[in-house]
Design a protein around this motif. Sequence first.
Motif, PDB file in Angstrom:
ATOM      1  N   ILE A   1      74.817 -75.759 -64.276  1.00  0.00           N
ATOM      2  CA  ILE A   1      74.263 -75.780 -63.248  1.00  0.00           C
ATOM      3  C   ILE A   1      73.235 -75.524 -62.151  1.00  0.00           C
ATOM      4  O   ILE A   1      72.381 -75.908 -63.039  1.00  0.00           O
ATOM      5  N   ILE A   2      73.770 -75.897 -60.731  1.00  0.00           N
ATOM      6  CA  ILE A   2      72.560 -76.179 -60.294  1.00  0.00           C
ATOM      7  C   ILE A   2      72.485 -74.973 -59.216  1.00  0.00           C
ATOM      8  O   ILE A   2      72.701 -74.178 -59.347  1.00  0.00           O
ATOM      9  N   ILE A   3      71.104 -75.332 -59.574  1.00  0.00           N
ATOM     10  CA  ILE A   3      69.784 -73.938 -58.539  1.00  0.00           C
ATOM     11  C   ILE A   3      69.174 -74.062 -57.549  1.00  0.00           C
ATOM     12  O   ILE A   3      68.205 -75.066 -57.904  1.00  0.00           O
ATOM     13  N   THR A   4      69.641 -74.251 -56.353  1.00  0.00           N
ATOM     14  CA  THR A   4      68.424 -74.124 -55.070  1.00  0.00           C
ATOM     15  C   THR A   4      67.321 -73.569 -55.307  1.00  0.00           C
ATOM     16  O   THR A   4      67.781 -72.146 -56.082  1.00  0.00           O
ATOM     17  N   GLY A   5      66.017 -73.905 -55.063  1.00  0.00           N
ATOM     18  CA  GLY A   5      65.476 -72.683 -55.204  1.00  0.00           C
ATOM     19  C   GLY A   5      65.031 -72.469 -56.729  1.00  0.00           C
ATOM     20  O   GLY A   5      64.136 -70.699 -56.466  1.00  0.00           O
ATOM     21  N   GLY A   6      65.122 -72.892 -57.613  1.00  0.00           N
ATOM     22  CA  GLY A   6      65.023 -73.200 -58.515  1.00  0.00           C
ATOM     23  C   GLY A   6      63.473 -73.203 -59.402  1.00  0.00           C
ATOM     24  O   GLY A   6      63.443 -72.415 -60.655  1.00  0.00           O
ATOM     25  N   GLY A   7      63.149 -73.455 -58.495  1.00  0.00           N
ATOM     26  CA  GLY A   7      60.733 -73.677 -59.240  1.00  0.00           C
ATOM     27  C   GLY A   7      60.906 -72.060 -59.370  1.00  0.00           C
ATOM     28  O   GLY A   7      59.953 -72.149 -59.825  1.00  0.00           O
TER      29      GLY A   7
ATOM     30  N   VAL B   1      65.948 -81.945 -59.689  1.00  0.00           N
ATOM     31  CA  VAL B   1      66.029 -83.265 -58.829  1.00  0.00           C
ATOM     32  C   VAL B   1      65.105 -82.666 -57.384  1.00  0.00           C
ATOM     33  O   VAL B   1      66.103 -81.835 -56.543  1.00  0.00           O
ATOM     34  N   PRO B   2      63.753 -83.000 -56.709  1.00  0.00           N
ATOM     35  CA  PRO B   2      63.667 -82.601 -55.551  1.00  0.00           C
ATOM     36  C   PRO B   2      64.334 -82.454 -53.867  1.00  0.00           C
ATOM     37  O   PRO B   2      64.747 -83.661 -54.535  1.00  0.00           O
ATOM     38  N   THR B   3      64.451 -81.978 -53.545  1.00  0.00           N
ATOM     39  CA  THR B   3      65.897 -81.224 -53.144  1.00  0.00           C
ATOM     40  C   THR B   3      65.400 -80.123 -51.288  1.00  0.00           C
ATOM     41  O   THR B   3      64.705 -80.008 -51.412  1.00  0.00           O
ATOM     42  N   ASP B   4      65.316 -80.884 -49.913  1.00  0.00           N
ATOM     43  CA  ASP B   4      65.127 -80.624 -49.258  1.00  0.00           C
ATOM     44  C   ASP B   4      66.673 -79.646 -48.385  1.00  0.00           C
ATOM     45  O   ASP B   4      67.299 -80.457 -48.080  1.00  0.00           O
ATOM     46  N   VAL B   5      67.207 -78.167 -48.543  1.00  0.00           N
ATOM     47  CA  VAL B   5      68.379 -78.468 -48.961  1.00  0.00           C
ATOM     48  C   VAL B   5      68.830 -78.207 -46.605  1.00  0.00           C
ATOM     49  O   VAL B   5      70.345 -78.360 -46.634  1.00  0.00           O
ATOM     50  N   THR B   6      68.076 -78.578 -46.618  1.00  0.00           N
ATOM     51  CA  THR B   6      68.142 -78.592 -44.654  1.00  0.00           C
ATOM     52  C   THR B   6      68.630 -79.955 -44.725  1.00  0.00           C
ATOM     53  O   THR B   6      69.241 -80.181 -43.179  1.00  0.00           O
ATOM     54  N   ASP B   7      68.225 -80.880 -45.418  1.00  0.00           N
ATOM     55  CA  ASP B   7      69.001 -82.353 -45.455  1.00  0.00           C
ATOM     56  C   ASP B   7      70.425 -82.992 -46.041  1.00  0.00           C
ATOM     57  O   ASP B   7      70.280 -82.786 -47.228  1.00  0.00           O
TER      58      ASP B   7
ATOM     59  N   ASN C   1      70.712 -70.749 -54.383  1.00  0.00           N
ATOM     60  CA  ASN C   1      69.124 -69.534 -54.080  1.00  0.00           C
ATOM     61  C   ASN C   1      68.240 -70.315 -53.002  1.00  0.00           C
ATOM     62  O   ASN C   1      67.472 -69.042 -52.362  1.00  0.00           O
ATOM     63  N   ALA C   2      68.481 -71.033 -51.876  1.00  0.00           N
ATOM     64  CA  ALA C   2      66.879 -71.201 -51.981  1.00  0.00           C
ATOM     65  C   ALA C   2      66.282 -70.547 -50.230  1.00  0.00           C
ATOM     66  O   ALA C   2      67.965 -70.568 -50.108  1.00  0.00           O
ATOM     67  N   GLY C   3      65.893 -70.363 -50.081  1.00  0.00           N
ATOM     68  CA  GLY C   3      65.280 -69.172 -49.306  1.00  0.00           C
ATOM     69  C   GLY C   3      63.745 -69.196 -48.346  1.00  0.00           C
ATOM     70  O   GLY C   3      63.598 -69.744 -49.896  1.00  0.00           O
ATOM     71  N   ILE C   4      63.902 -68.949 -47.751  1.00  0.00           N
ATOM     72  CA  ILE C   4      62.235 -68.714 -47.162  1.00  0.00           C
ATOM     73  C   ILE C   4      61.901 -67.116 -46.869  1.00  0.00           C
ATOM     74  O   ILE C   4      62.562 -67.141 -45.804  1.00  0.00           O
ATOM     75  N   VAL C   5      60.935 -66.123 -46.842  1.00  0.00           N
ATOM     76  CA  VAL C   5      61.260 -64.911 -46.572  1.00  0.00           C
ATOM     77  C   VAL C   5      60.850 -64.888 -45.193  1.00  0.00           C
ATOM     78  O   VAL C   5      61.415 -64.311 -44.223  1.00  0.00           O
ATOM     79  N   ARG C   6      59.792 -65.424 -44.695  1.00  0.00           N
ATOM     80  CA  ARG C   6      59.301 -65.263 -43.295  1.00  0.00           C
ATOM     81  C   ARG C   6      58.285 -66.428 -43.261  1.00  0.00           C
ATOM     82  O   ARG C   6      57.082 -66.288 -42.414  1.00  0.00           O
TER      83      ARG C   6
ATOM     84  N   ALA D   1      72.233 -73.448 -47.269  1.00  0.00           N
ATOM     85  CA  ALA D   1      73.978 -73.104 -48.134  1.00  0.00           C
ATOM     86  C   ALA D   1      74.983 -73.387 -47.429  1.00  0.00           C
ATOM     87  O   ALA D   1      76.037 -73.573 -48.158  1.00  0.00           O
ATOM     88  N   PHE D   2      75.512 -73.582 -46.323  1.00  0.00           N
ATOM     89  CA  PHE D   2      76.393 -74.146 -45.512  1.00  0.00           C
ATOM     90  C   PHE D   2      76.641 -75.766 -46.228  1.00  0.00           C
ATOM     91  O   PHE D   2      77.564 -76.586 -46.667  1.00  0.00           O
ATOM     92  N   TYR D   3      75.309 -76.068 -46.305  1.00  0.00           N
ATOM     93  CA  TYR D   3      75.510 -77.536 -46.415  1.00  0.00           C
ATOM     94  C   TYR D   3      75.764 -78.296 -48.272  1.00  0.00           C
ATOM     95  O   TYR D   3      76.716 -78.907 -48.577  1.00  0.00           O
TER      96      TYR D   3
END
Lengths: 248, 279
Positions: B14-20, B65-71, B95-100, B126-128
Amino acid sequence: MTAKAFLVKDKIALIAGDSKLWTKPAAVALVEAGADVAIAAKDTPRLAEATEAVRKTGRKVLAIPTDVTKAAQVKTAVRRVVAEYGRIDILVNAGDVHFFQPFLKIRNAEWNKVMDYNFNSALSFCRAAGKQMLKQKKGRIINIVSGLSERGMVNGATYCVAMGSVLQLTRVLALEWAMKGITVNAVGTGWFAEADRPIDEAVARYIPVKRYGEPDEIGSLVVYLASDVTEFTTGQLMFVDGGVMAHA
Amino acid sequence: MPVEKKGSLEGQVIIITGGGTGLGSAMAFRLAEEGADIVVAARRLAPLEETAAGVRKRGRKALVVPTDVTDTGQVNRLIEKTLGEMGKIDVFINNAGIVRGDRPKTLWDITDQDWRVGIDVNLSGAFYCSRAVSKYFAERKSGKIILVASGEGFRGQRNSFMYNTAKAGVVNLTRVMALTLAEFNIRVNCIVPGFVDTYDLQPEATQKLMASTRATWRLFLPVGHMGKPDDIAYLALFLCSDASDYITGGYFVSDGGGLTGGFATTGYAPVVSLMEGLP
């Protein structure tokens, strides 16, 4: 001042149901937009007051004292409107009786009464007036509901269930009569000032526009949904609520 | 299949983005305890290493795996690296996201760049990721994609432009993706958390922000308290497991009743007798 496109000139509107809040504003808004109206509600000073307010505008008004919880009386009321005016173009179900108690304290008689006033009355009027509208191949039904048709609230079991029922009836009839020239929509309401109840300041602060609505403020949406320009709009719930439904 | 086996994730990758941090790490630990090997992806390495250590402590394999999900390039590399090292992917959790961001800005101070970053991290990423992993899932004819929206995606909040807008987008991205990918036996569902107290799983700066807003949040929580990270992690477990094989395109709310209420603040309990109400 109603825009020309929204005028309901010489249309016949029936405002039905018992409500402290909505009967008069709905009736007055419709006559100001050119309609003649009939009002079916319990024979109380409230009915007299709404009737008088309409009469002052110079349009025709017919007060029909009705126990809206009795289907037979509802039928008679609708027949009376047709006998008097020849048709019914617009039905506004305005029934709105407030009742809030902890769930386990609610008696069957109370539950049934609230359902009768808030839901079954609308059901009976949709049946009786809907039949007439089907004959006409045209009609507008506008059900006034609370935001509590969609949201829950503590102590609101009876009220929320009744309002939710009206909303679902709105959607079903919209579909059943979609090809028959009848639109069925709901006007959703938030917190409105009642003449005989004080404003709750905490609630007022919670409303995004920071004030309760005045009952008159629903009039323009009722007229819009009653007008000829909303032929393609059906099964919808539209809110006049100062933003309450938009936030958390 | 015996009941107690239902829901077990033995051997899944299972891959989880924003997993840190936050919910991501909570999900990583819970899913690892159910037998899954976990790949965590986020921008910052240090928190990822911490989550990975927690996964390994639970006896499962972990990959960082250090990843920028916007790239997109980095997202593709995340998929390749996972397949290279773990051999397969069963579930992808967006799951990656930033509140504000760190400093909430007023409407007129939000730059085009701020807007893009907010939408990119919370929606485009999330789309990428889903686009990339679904290609592999489609070839394999199975897979699960989970998106994480928010109760904020269904309601407004003052000054919360990018977050609320993007999260609403995530809900509908779920539906479009579910319909598009259904024929490939790919299930796509959306988790909708309410206010969850991830205080212990956050870096210091975020902790400060959370502490200052806790009291306000209570007003919108019918159950009277914030959620626990595990409230969401168990929902993720359900959606990862074969218990949800026939479920797709849905959104699953765990919010202490927040979205069910919302006509008055928590605690408002009017009493109106029928005598007062009747005409």
